[in-house]
Design a protein around this motif. Structure first.
Motif, PDB file in Angstrom:
ATOM      1  N   ALA A   7       0.723  -1.185  -0.012  1.00  0.00           N
ATOM      2  CA  ALA A   7       0.142  -0.161  -0.044  1.00  0.00           C
ATOM      3  C   ALA A   7       0.969   1.275   0.109  1.00  0.00           C
ATOM      4  CB  ALA A   7      -0.995   0.049   1.273  1.00  0.00           C
ATOM      5  N   THR A   8       0.684   2.113  -0.819  1.00  0.00           N
ATOM      6  CA  THR A   8       1.205   3.562  -0.943  1.00  0.00           C
ATOM      7  C   THR A   8       0.137   4.537  -0.930  1.00  0.00           C
ATOM      8  OG1 THR A   8       2.946   4.775  -2.104  1.00  0.00           O
ATOM      9  CG2 THR A   8       1.246   3.556  -3.501  1.00  0.00           C
ATOM     10  N   CYS A   9       0.529   5.722  -0.433  1.00  0.00           N
ATOM     11  CA  CYS A   9      -0.261   6.866  -0.197  1.00  0.00           C
ATOM     12  C   CYS A   9      -0.192   8.121  -1.095  1.00  0.00           C
ATOM     13  CB  CYS A   9      -0.048   7.244   1.381  1.00  0.00           C
ATOM     14  SG  CYS A   9      -0.053   5.768   2.378  1.00  0.00           S
ATOM     15  N   ASN A  10      -1.150   8.767  -1.129  1.00  0.00           N
ATOM     16  CA  ASN A  10      -1.482  10.076  -1.188  1.00  0.00           C
ATOM     17  C   ASN A  10      -1.700  10.780   0.014  1.00  0.00           C
ATOM     18  OD1 ASN A  10      -0.822  10.106  -4.021  1.00  0.00           O
ATOM     19  ND2 ASN A  10      -2.806  10.166  -4.636  1.00  0.00           N
ATOM     20  N   VAL A 225       9.251  -4.296  -7.797  1.00  0.00           N
ATOM     21  CA  VAL A 225       8.250  -3.658  -7.316  1.00  0.00           C
ATOM     22  C   VAL A 225       8.590  -2.366  -7.000  1.00  0.00           C
ATOM     23  CG1 VAL A 225       6.188  -3.629  -5.943  1.00  0.00           C
ATOM     24  CG2 VAL A 225       7.015  -5.864  -6.596  1.00  0.00           C
ATOM     25  N   TYR A 226       8.093  -1.376  -7.862  1.00  0.00           N
ATOM     26  CA  TYR A 226       8.396   0.063  -7.297  1.00  0.00           C
ATOM     27  C   TYR A 226       7.153   0.666  -6.733  1.00  0.00           C
ATOM     28  CZ  TYR A 226      11.522   3.904  -7.469  1.00  0.00           C
ATOM     29  OH  TYR A 226      12.496   4.949  -7.218  1.00  0.00           O
ATOM     30  N   MET A 227       7.340   1.103  -5.670  1.00  0.00           N
ATOM     31  CA  MET A 227       6.275   1.839  -4.934  1.00  0.00           C
ATOM     32  C   MET A 227       6.463   3.171  -4.795  1.00  0.00           C
ATOM     33  SD  MET A 227       5.619  -0.994  -1.587  1.00  0.00           S
ATOM     34  CE  MET A 227       4.606   0.054  -0.854  1.00  0.00           C
ATOM     35  N   VAL A 247       2.047   2.064  -8.056  1.00  0.00           N
ATOM     36  CA  VAL A 247       2.794   0.760  -7.625  1.00  0.00           C
ATOM     37  C   VAL A 247       3.189   0.217  -9.291  1.00  0.00           C
ATOM     38  CG1 VAL A 247       3.010  -1.457  -6.869  1.00  0.00           C
ATOM     39  CG2 VAL A 247       1.871   0.037  -5.806  1.00  0.00           C
ATOM     40  N   VAL A 248       4.436  -0.045  -9.675  1.00  0.00           N
ATOM     41  CA  VAL A 248       5.085  -0.469 -10.988  1.00  0.00           C
ATOM     42  C   VAL A 248       5.507  -1.939 -10.584  1.00  0.00           C
ATOM     43  CG1 VAL A 248       6.358  -0.214 -12.742  1.00  0.00           C
ATOM     44  CG2 VAL A 248       5.144   1.721 -11.951  1.00  0.00           C
ATOM     45  N   VAL A 249       5.445  -2.807 -11.573  1.00  0.00           N
ATOM     46  CA  VAL A 249       6.018  -4.070 -11.523  1.00  0.00           C
ATOM     47  C   VAL A 249       6.534  -4.288 -12.751  1.00  0.00           C
ATOM     48  CG1 VAL A 249       5.939  -6.499 -11.023  1.00  0.00           C
ATOM     49  CG2 VAL A 249       4.623  -4.937  -9.633  1.00  0.00           C
ATOM     50  N   ASN A 250       8.052  -4.772 -12.854  1.00  0.00           N
ATOM     51  CA  ASN A 250       8.509  -5.173 -13.918  1.00  0.00           C
ATOM     52  C   ASN A 250       8.054  -4.258 -15.246  1.00  0.00           C
ATOM     53  OD1 ASN A 250       9.819  -7.069 -12.516  1.00  0.00           O
ATOM     54  ND2 ASN A 250       8.331  -8.860 -13.737  1.00  0.00           N
ATOM     55  N   ALA A 270      -1.797  -2.609  -4.161  1.00  0.00           N
ATOM     56  CA  ALA A 270      -1.602  -3.739  -5.155  1.00  0.00           C
ATOM     57  C   ALA A 270      -1.221  -4.966  -4.661  1.00  0.00           C
ATOM     58  CB  ALA A 270      -0.629  -3.153  -6.178  1.00  0.00           C
ATOM     59  N   GLN A 271      -1.568  -6.139  -5.221  1.00  0.00           N
ATOM     60  CA  GLN A 271      -1.117  -7.326  -5.014  1.00  0.00           C
ATOM     61  C   GLN A 271      -0.071  -8.116  -6.187  1.00  0.00           C
ATOM     62  OE1 GLN A 271      -2.297  -9.978  -1.946  1.00  0.00           O
ATOM     63  NE2 GLN A 271      -3.488 -11.164  -3.626  1.00  0.00           N
TER      64      GLN A 271
END
Length: 733
Positions: A7-10, A225-227, A247-250, A270-271
């Protein structure tokens, strides 16, 4: 499969308001835990707010940050979830911008920022030291009060990552992503799979794509995984932090938050399957080879598992289409959200805008109207904080709250047309029509009697009566007559803002909105202390071209149809008498077009061109239609008036920052304000080059953003040093 939910936040943090910030942090953790996330990432310096500036130099700011962190760690907030908190930390005599990583009521690691943002709007090196010891983690002794409360004496401090039983996690803080050699490169080779970027990144028109491309690039060839977490809102200054946590993955975006929102807390979840990262890395031969000879990065071992095993009830997040706003939407929503934060936090009861019926003030009115629409929409969507703020500001009683944007605007927005004998019926009618479409409380005021009183006083003092140029007066007289109108409007605007609420039995005061654009600030085409002098200005860093495009968009998408008529009209200050054979036009007054001003501004600020470099660039850009001598005249003319009027930027109304060539002297454009307006050395170099190129035309097509104008009456060949006066008025209705 190794399933990991993150989980990431604004967060809409407010600098130095620790209660507000702590409340938002706790709410974001609660939402993250409710979703089943085991990692929660918040924005850079979220405990203090990013924009504290010189408050970071106060020990109180650091101490209060530790107190807030202790409050979180003494509760169950970090039970079962890795949380990264941004705050300043003192280590010995050095102050660091840090991410404090916590799990199960303990501090696992403190990661200081290694590459500080120190250009444009950012001055991190003024307040923080960059961490330079990349080869080791050191032992940091926690403050006594924290140590006793947590029963923890010390914690690893420095550059490194956390090695869990089933994955490795590391922080990369804001600016570090954008450096020539980003730290995530070495971290990925060391086996880090999850990168947490806590950021304080501000909105600028057309900027978001650069940010997102960096996230994608970070993981496209390296995997991971880039949060990304960002502040969202106005935290106390000219900047609007535009969220877009993701969230970015690959290399694929799998979760994206809003860029503009009135919400104080937004959590993006994101999961992911970490085995997909191991698979990608294992399939890239060059990655394997570089990993075999990597530079070792220190780590902290934590005997704890974050991942869950394969479970069909835990669906993976899929790649999605990246959401971008058009520049017109950015102008509507960015300044609109910024205005709402400013209004609800300032203690004011509303806004007052001198509305001339021209493009600039009408753009500001439309942005306020958009703000009212956003407020009503968020209330309808169930946002209780927005509802509570709107009830308080709008002074609703008996359980009422805003349900219609026009009704809400009537409560919190005054517009005033301050006409004179020089004003046209057209602009007066358009101002009234737009005010009715938005719903503002509109007033029509004539300033002629006040102007007449000032001129009578002047005649009594001097025995002279100034005349407009078209009536036989000099340039000095003409300018003085225009400036007095503009300044009277400023005085009247502030008087009305303070007293109209009292007249209507409303508590509080109203904030005066300014409406000068970035190009006029650059040229100095505004009267010092006229209606460009206000409390805040939502368009002060937006160029005229973008504003005109915005007006066409807003006429349709915001429902203010009169904006199309306003956009089509030629810009005019309406400070000189209207005659059948003469009409005052801004571009004629300035001696240059708005399109040209945008070019000058970008070359001066973004490409760091002095007069000679600008001349060379424009010879290529405009060489298809202008001779080198004509280009030289234009460059000299611009620099003459830029330098004469630079002093005006020292008192420029605080403006929403949206454009990278803003001339805002106070924060963004740190240049002197006293110049030799003749630029003798630089202009001589231009003249020497012109002589070499005399008669040549560069074989390039004229750029579409250039409009060739006829010669102006105020030439540049024999100019002397011009006193820094307050001339070049701008419409201040």
């Amino acid at each position: 499969m190794r399933l990991l939910k993150v989980a990431t936040c604004n967060l809409n943090q407010w600098s130095m308001d620790f209660d507000c910030n702590l409340k938002n942090i706790k709410e974001s953790i609660s939402k993250a835990k409710e979703s089943g996330a085991v990692i929660r990432l918040g924005p850079e310096l979220e405990i203090t707010g990013y924009g504290c500036e010189d408050h970071f130099l106060e020990l109180d700011t650091v101490n209060h940050s530790w107190e807030c962190l202790k409050d979180v760690l003494l509760g169950d907030w970090t039970d079962g979830i890795l949380c990264s908190f941004g705050m300043p930390v003192l280590k010995g005599s050095e102050r660091y911008n840090c991410q404090v990583l916590c799990l199960n009521r303990k501090i696992v690691m403190i990661r200081p920022k290694m590459w500080l943002a120190n250009d444009g709007n950012y001055r991190e090196l003024r307040w923080f030291t960059a961490w330079k010891q990349k080869d080791q983690l050191v032992d940091f002794q926690l403050p006594n009060e924290i140590s006793e409360a947590l029963s923890q004496k010390s914690v690893p401090f420095g550059y490194g990552f956390i090695q869990f039983l089933d994955t490795a996690v590391a922080a990369e803080i804001c600016e570090e992503l954008f450096t020539p050699i980003p730290v995530h490169a070495d971290l990925a080779l060391n086996g880090v799979e999850v990168f947490m970027n806590a950021s304080g990144s501000h909105h600028q028109l057309r900027k978001l794509d650069n940010r997102i491309r960096a996230f994608i690039s970070a993981t496209h060839t390296r995997g991971g995984v880039y949060m990304y977490s960002n502040q969202q809102g106005c935290d106390g200054g000219r900047l609007y932090f535009d969220g877009c946590s993701c969230v970015v993955v690959n290399g694929d975006m799998i979760a994206q938050g809003s860029q503009f929102s009135l919400k104080d807390v937004e959590v993006v979840v994101a999961q992911v399957d970490l085995d997909a990262i191991a698979s990608l890395r294992g399939s890239i031969s060059s990655f394997q080879e570089q990993a075999s000879c990597k530079t070792r990065v220190s780590s902290v071992a934590v005997p704890y598992s974050l991942c869950q095993p394969f479970n069909l009830k835990l669906p993976l997040s899929s790649p999605l289409k990246i959401s971008y706003h058009s520049p017109e939407e950015e102008i509507a929503f960015g300044p609109g959200c910024w205005l709402w934060d400013y209004l609800r936090r300032s203690g004011a009861s509303g806004f007052l805008l001198p509305l001339s019926g021209g493009a600039d003030s009408s753009s500001v009115a439309a942005i306020v109207g958009c703000m009212c629409q956003l407020v009503v929409k968020e209330i309808a969507n169930g946002d209780e904080q927005v509802k509570a703020d709107a009830i308080r500001i709008g002074h609703y009683t008996n359980g009422q709250f805003p349900t219609d944007s026009k009704e809400f605007a009537k409560r919190i927005f005054y517009t005033v047309f301050m006409g004179s004998e020089n004003s046209s019926e057209e602009t007066k009618t358009l101002a009234k029509k737009l005010a009715d479409e938005i719903g503002s409380w509109h007033l029509d005021v004539s300033i002629d009697s006040v102007v007449s009183a000032f001129l009578s006083l002047f005649q009594t003092l001097t025995g002279k009566q100034p005349r407009y140029k078209m009536d036989g007066g000099s340039n000095v007289e003409n300018l003085g007559l225009q400036n007095i109108q503009a300044r009277i409007r400023m005085v009247l605007a502030f008087m009305l803002a303070s007293l109209l609420p009292w007249v209507h039995s409303k508590p509080g005061f109203y904030l005066v909105l300014g409406s000068s654009n970035v190009d006029e600030g650059l040229r100095g085409y505004l009267t010092k202390y006229d209606c460009s002098s206000a409390d805040i200005n939502p368009i002060g860093s937006i160029c005229k071209q973008d504003l005109r495009t915005f007006l066409r968009w807003a006429a349709i998408h915001l429902g203010y149809s009169s904006l199309a008529e306003i956009e089509a009209a030629p810009p005019t200050a309406e400070l000189e008498p209207i005659r059948s054979n003469y009409s005052q036009l801004d571009e004629v007054d300035m001696g240059m077009t708005y399109e040209e001003l945008s070019v000058y501004g970008r070359l001066r600020k973004i490409f760091r061109c002095g007069p000679l470099s600008m001349f060379k660039n424009l010879c290529y850009r405009w060489g298809g239609s202008l001779t080198p001598s004509e280009v030289a005249d234009k460059v000299k003319y611009f620099f003459k008036y830029y330098s004469i009027n630079r002093h005006k930027m020292t008192v420029l109304t605080p403006s929403y920052h949206a454009e990278s060539y803003s001339p805002d002297d106070n924060r963004f454009d740190l240049r002197q304000f006293l110049y030799n307006a003749r630029w003798p050395y630089q202009f001589r170099k231009i003249d020497e080059l012109v002589n070499e190129l005399d008669g040549q035309k560069v074989p390039f097509k004229e750029s579409s953003d250039h409009e060739k104008k006829g010669s102006t009456s105020d030439g540049v060949g024999g100019m002397g040093v011009v006193a820094a006066g307050s001339g070049n008025p701008k419409a201040g209705h």
